[in-house]
Design an enzyme around this catalytic site. Sequence first.
Site, mmCIF file in Angstrom:
data_model
loop_
_atom_site.group_PDB
_atom_site.id
_atom_site.type_symbol
_atom_site.label_atom_id
_atom_site.label_comp_id
_atom_site.label_asym_id
_atom_site.label_seq_id
_atom_site.Cartn_x
_atom_site.Cartn_y
_atom_site.Cartn_z
ATOM 1 N N HIS A 274 -0.656 -1.077 -14.423
ATOM 2 C CA HIS A 274 -1.420 -1.176 -13.161
ATOM 3 C C HIS A 274 -0.855 -2.360 -12.386
ATOM 4 O O HIS A 274 0.305 -2.370 -12.017
ATOM 5 C CB HIS A 274 -2.907 -1.301 -13.537
ATOM 6 C CG HIS A 274 -3.872 -1.208 -12.401
ATOM 7 N ND1 HIS A 274 -3.531 -0.823 -11.136
ATOM 8 C CD2 HIS A 274 -5.214 -1.468 -12.352
ATOM 9 C CE1 HIS A 274 -4.615 -0.839 -10.362
ATOM 10 N NE2 HIS A 274 -5.648 -1.236 -11.077
ATOM 11 N N HIS A 313 3.255 7.293 -9.817
ATOM 12 C CA HIS A 313 1.882 6.925 -9.463
ATOM 13 C C HIS A 313 0.973 8.092 -9.793
ATOM 14 O O HIS A 313 1.374 9.250 -9.641
ATOM 15 C CB HIS A 313 1.798 6.618 -7.956
ATOM 16 C CG HIS A 313 0.582 5.853 -7.596
ATOM 17 N ND1 HIS A 313 -0.622 6.458 -7.356
ATOM 18 C CD2 HIS A 313 0.383 4.521 -7.460
ATOM 19 C CE1 HIS A 313 -1.509 5.530 -7.078
ATOM 20 N NE2 HIS A 313 -0.936 4.341 -7.127
ATOM 21 N N ASP A 369 4.569 -1.700 -6.171
ATOM 22 C CA ASP A 369 5.058 -2.807 -6.990
ATOM 23 C C ASP A 369 6.571 -2.925 -7.002
ATOM 24 O O ASP A 369 7.121 -3.931 -7.430
ATOM 25 C CB ASP A 369 4.568 -2.637 -8.440
ATOM 26 C CG ASP A 369 3.076 -2.816 -8.529
ATOM 27 O OD1 ASP A 369 2.572 -3.702 -7.839
ATOM 28 O OD2 ASP A 369 2.428 -2.072 -9.282
HETATM 29 N N1 ACO Z 1 9.685 6.190 -15.543
HETATM 30 C C1 ACO Z 1 10.112 7.262 -16.232
HETATM 31 N N2 ACO Z 1 9.339 8.354 -16.430
HETATM 32 C C2 ACO Z 1 8.103 8.340 -15.922
HETATM 33 C C3 ACO Z 1 7.612 7.256 -15.192
HETATM 34 C C4 ACO Z 1 8.463 6.144 -15.000
HETATM 35 N N3 ACO Z 1 8.059 5.092 -14.317
HETATM 36 N N4 ACO Z 1 6.342 7.520 -14.811
HETATM 37 C C5 ACO Z 1 6.046 8.732 -15.284
HETATM 38 N N5 ACO Z 1 7.111 9.230 -15.955
HETATM 39 C C6 ACO Z 1 7.220 10.561 -16.551
HETATM 40 C C7 ACO Z 1 6.429 10.652 -17.849
HETATM 41 O O1 ACO Z 1 7.205 10.322 -18.957
HETATM 42 C C8 ACO Z 1 5.992 12.087 -17.831
HETATM 43 O O2 ACO Z 1 7.109 12.859 -18.198
HETATM 44 P P1 ACO Z 1 6.896 14.182 -19.118
HETATM 45 O O3 ACO Z 1 6.117 15.140 -18.255
HETATM 46 O O4 ACO Z 1 8.274 14.644 -19.437
HETATM 47 O O5 ACO Z 1 6.138 13.738 -20.330
HETATM 48 C C9 ACO Z 1 5.748 12.389 -16.350
HETATM 49 O O6 ACO Z 1 6.602 11.474 -15.660
HETATM 50 C C10 ACO Z 1 4.293 12.197 -15.918
HETATM 51 O O7 ACO Z 1 3.880 10.887 -16.341
HETATM 52 P P2 ACO Z 1 2.380 10.512 -16.670
HETATM 53 O O8 ACO Z 1 2.375 9.332 -17.581
HETATM 54 O O9 ACO Z 1 1.644 11.746 -17.102
HETATM 55 O O10 ACO Z 1 1.843 10.114 -15.243
HETATM 56 P P3 ACO Z 1 0.520 9.286 -14.970
HETATM 57 O O11 ACO Z 1 -0.003 9.765 -13.671
HETATM 58 O O12 ACO Z 1 -0.395 9.327 -16.141
HETATM 59 O O13 ACO Z 1 1.061 7.791 -14.859
HETATM 60 C C11 ACO Z 1 1.803 5.735 -14.017
HETATM 61 C C12 ACO Z 1 1.154 7.075 -13.683
HETATM 62 C C13 ACO Z 1 1.001 5.010 -15.096
HETATM 63 C C14 ACO Z 1 1.816 4.860 -12.760
HETATM 64 C C15 ACO Z 1 3.268 5.996 -14.515
HETATM 65 O O14 ACO Z 1 3.993 6.648 -13.497
HETATM 66 C C16 ACO Z 1 3.965 4.720 -14.965
HETATM 67 O O15 ACO Z 1 3.819 4.319 -16.113
HETATM 68 N N6 ACO Z 1 4.748 4.064 -14.046
HETATM 69 C C17 ACO Z 1 5.387 2.802 -14.382
HETATM 70 C C18 ACO Z 1 4.390 1.660 -14.247
HETATM 71 C C19 ACO Z 1 4.059 1.331 -12.810
HETATM 72 O O16 ACO Z 1 4.931 1.208 -11.956
HETATM 73 N N7 ACO Z 1 2.754 1.150 -12.554
HETATM 74 C C20 ACO Z 1 2.259 0.748 -11.225
HETATM 75 C C21 ACO Z 1 1.444 1.830 -10.620
HETATM 76 S S1 ACO Z 1 0.993 1.376 -8.964
HETATM 77 C C22 ACO Z 1 -0.345 0.361 -9.215
HETATM 78 O O17 ACO Z 1 -1.044 0.390 -10.162
HETATM 79 C C23 ACO Z 1 -0.562 -0.588 -8.148
#
Ligand code: ACO
Length: 434
Positions: A274, A313, A369
């Site tokens: 987050h 996201h 971010d």
């Molecule tokens: N890098 C690589 N792969 C990713 C990323 C990433 N940053 N984010 C998601 N994926 C992939 C997952 O592995 C998944 O792949 P799969 O379908 O093959 O298993 C798919 O994309 C969907 O990911 P989920 O985890 O189901 O997506 P969710 O909506 O639950 O997660 C989140 C959202 C937590 C923001 C995620 O994208 C992440 O971890 N990003 C990196 C951390 C980040 O930048 N957080 C800041 C968010 S903005 C904020 O809070 C202000």
Amino acid sequence: MPDSLTVTDNRTGKTYEFPISYGTYSDNGACIRALDLRKIKGTEEDFGLLTYDPAFQNTASCKSAITFIDGDKGILQYRGYGIDELAEKSTFLEVAFLILNGELPSPDELEKWVWNVTHHTLIHENIKKFIDGFHYDAHPMGMLISTVAALSTFYPDSRSVTDSDNRRRQIHRLIAKLPTISAFIYRHMIGRNYVYPDNDLSYTGNFLAMMFSLTGRAYRPDPVLERVLDVLFILHADHEQNCSTSAMRGVASSQADPYVSLAAAAAALYGPLHGGANEQVLRMLQEIGSKDHIPDYVKRAKAGEFRLMGFGHRVYKNYDPRARILKSMASEVFEVTGRNPLLDIALELERIALEDDYFVSRKLYPNVDFYSGIIYQAMGFPVDMFPVLFAIPRTAGWLAQWEEMMMDEDQRIARPRQIYIGPEERSFVEVGNR
Ligand code: ACO
């Protein structure tokens, strides 16, 4: 066509009809009431049907008039005003007023609001003492969370959460004191004297002064950096029912006071998925180190070794509009501070990722971010402070959501259900017989 949903339970053959209601936009926010589903029962004694929704991926926990996001189209609005227009024309305190009150302030209202926030910036001297007690290398978010929670003990009146005037007083205090506490925490980390608030400066100008003033020299914030920080604060002011806001609402739904509730929200923000992500982005860019290493790094992210921080996201399946504004603002900052070499790595990483089918097919775009950390670092903020810089403006959003919840007659203590999957009832066996 009636606005309703007809469902047939194949276990019993019974058909049910539930009304569908809408939010402001008919293509975004159509819903049925989850409690209606309880009418669907396999047998007379049955508890009724629940929805299983871990991580609340498709559950609206409230009706809210504060922030609108259309994640597919990449739209973000506060109280109906687009984020681009607010970032260009408004100030953080004006936006905080808008978020909290629903309308932009008149000139008189704005003057009064700014005066109220400005005149609550001081903190009790004892608070300095317990900031002194933290290790100098403690993470600033840990110190912030603890200090905000401790404010509860200084303002026991804040427990009267059903009194709207009282709530307003705590709102002034929290929005005013967060920058002071954050700057004091930073000064403690670097072993410098605490700098008291200067009420003649703007909200962000005062924060920069408390952070960076040197003893014996008058500090005047650079106007470009003061404005850029103000825009960063506008972009972070609210983001509807994210993890930290849900924590704020969840804790405050038990009628806990706003200080401990806000500390819980800040704790949720601290996590690397987050608000801790901006810190992780910087560390990632530093680890990549040079543009040549990007293809290999992306390959490893695709293989599931780690995630690309600052990408993806839960709601945006398009470019995060806040990231777009920040990307365009970076050059303004670098004219004052000098170019942050990490920007070149970030731009190349974004280019490569957005051409890659893994990221394109999963709709993974840069989020807020991705660029905020590079700007904060160029401005002289240490990486550890990035989530704190997120918490300061988000305080306005958390409090607006709290206020909205307190006035919402549909709300009561937050208490999800579960699907029990443990053993059926069984008898206790004495320890010697196991
Ligand atoms: N890098 C690589 N792969 C990713 C990323 C990433 N940053 N984010 C998601 N994926 C992939 C997952 O592995 C998944 O792949 P799969 O379908 O093959 O298993 C798919 O994309 C969907 O990911 P989920 O985890 O189901 O997506 P969710 O909506 O639950 O997660 C989140 C959202 C937590 C923001 C995620 O994208 C992440 O971890 N990003 C990196 C951390 C980040 O930048 N957080 C800041 C968010 S903005 C904020 O809070 C202000």
